[in-house]
Design a protein around this motif. Structure first.
Motif, PDB file in Angstrom:
ATOM      1  N   UNK A 237       0.835  -1.202   0.000  1.00 22.27           N
ATOM      2  CA  UNK A 237       0.000   0.000   0.000  1.00 22.27           C
ATOM      3  C   UNK A 237       0.874   1.258   0.000  1.00 22.27           C
ATOM      4  N   UNK A 238       1.937   1.239   0.779  1.00 26.93           N
ATOM      5  CA  UNK A 238       2.820   2.391   0.878  1.00 26.93           C
ATOM      6  C   UNK A 238       3.548   2.692  -0.415  1.00 26.93           C
ATOM      7  N   UNK A 239       4.029   1.667  -1.095  1.00 35.35           N
ATOM      8  CA  UNK A 239       4.718   1.907  -2.369  1.00 35.35           C
ATOM      9  C   UNK A 239       3.736   2.424  -3.413  1.00 35.35           C
ATOM     10  N   UNK A 240       2.523   1.894  -3.413  1.00 33.51           N
ATOM     11  CA  UNK A 240       1.506   2.385  -4.346  1.00 33.51           C
ATOM     12  C   UNK A 240       1.188   3.855  -4.063  1.00 33.51           C
ATOM     13  N   UNK A 241       1.079   4.197  -2.781  1.00 30.23           N
ATOM     14  CA  UNK A 241       0.824   5.581  -2.378  1.00 30.23           C
ATOM     15  C   UNK A 241       1.956   6.495  -2.848  1.00 30.23           C
ATOM     16  N   UNK A 242       3.192   6.073  -2.627  1.00 29.32           N
ATOM     17  CA  UNK A 242       4.349   6.895  -2.993  1.00 29.32           C
ATOM     18  C   UNK A 242       4.425   7.093  -4.509  1.00 29.32           C
ATOM     19  N   UNK A 243       4.147   6.041  -5.263  1.00 30.47           N
ATOM     20  CA  UNK A 243       4.217   6.153  -6.717  1.00 30.47           C
ATOM     21  C   UNK A 243       3.083   7.010  -7.273  1.00 30.47           C
ATOM     22  N   UNK A 244       1.864   6.866  -6.728  1.00 26.74           N
ATOM     23  CA  UNK A 244       0.751   7.698  -7.188  1.00 26.74           C
ATOM     24  C   UNK A 244       0.987   9.163  -6.846  1.00 26.74           C
ATOM     25  N   UNK A 245       1.636   9.404  -5.726  1.00 28.54           N
ATOM     26  CA  UNK A 245       1.935  10.760  -5.286  1.00 28.54           C
ATOM     27  C   UNK A 245       3.039  11.377  -6.137  1.00 28.54           C
ATOM     28  N   UNK A 246       3.760  10.538  -6.869  1.00 29.50           N
ATOM     29  CA  UNK A 246       4.841  11.019  -7.720  1.00 29.50           C
ATOM     30  C   UNK A 246       6.134  11.257  -6.965  1.00 29.50           C
TER      31      UNK A 246
END
Length: 80
Positions: free
Chosen positions: A17-26
């Motif tokens: 979840x954290x990596x997905x959040x970081x990538x979506x956030x750019x």
């Protein structure tokens, strides 16, 4: 620090979840060769920066403490 019953699964979920959040956030683009420890530390520091996690005192920051803090975060996501 009391170990959670299913901490290993919660840490996996937190990393996902954290990596997905970081990538979506750019904020970052993770590579397949990045280790789980690198991802954990990056996600932890990003969540602290975004005020989604309360930071540990810098003298207490370790892989074990980060792992536990991320597991607690993932457990809180399950309750929502």
């Amino acid at each position: 620090m009391k170990k959670l019953e299913n901490e290993k699964e919660l840490v996996r979920k937190a990393i996902t979840v954290g990596t997905r959040y970081a990538e979506k956030r750019g904020a970052v683009q993770f590579e397949a060769t990045d280790s789980a420890n690198e991802k954990m530390e990056y996600v932890y520091r990003l969540l602290v920066r975004d005020k989604l996690l309360q930071p540990l005192p810098e003298s207490q920051v370790s892989q074990q403490a980060i792992r536990h803090r991320l597991a607690l975060w993932a457990a809180s996501l399950e309750k929502k």
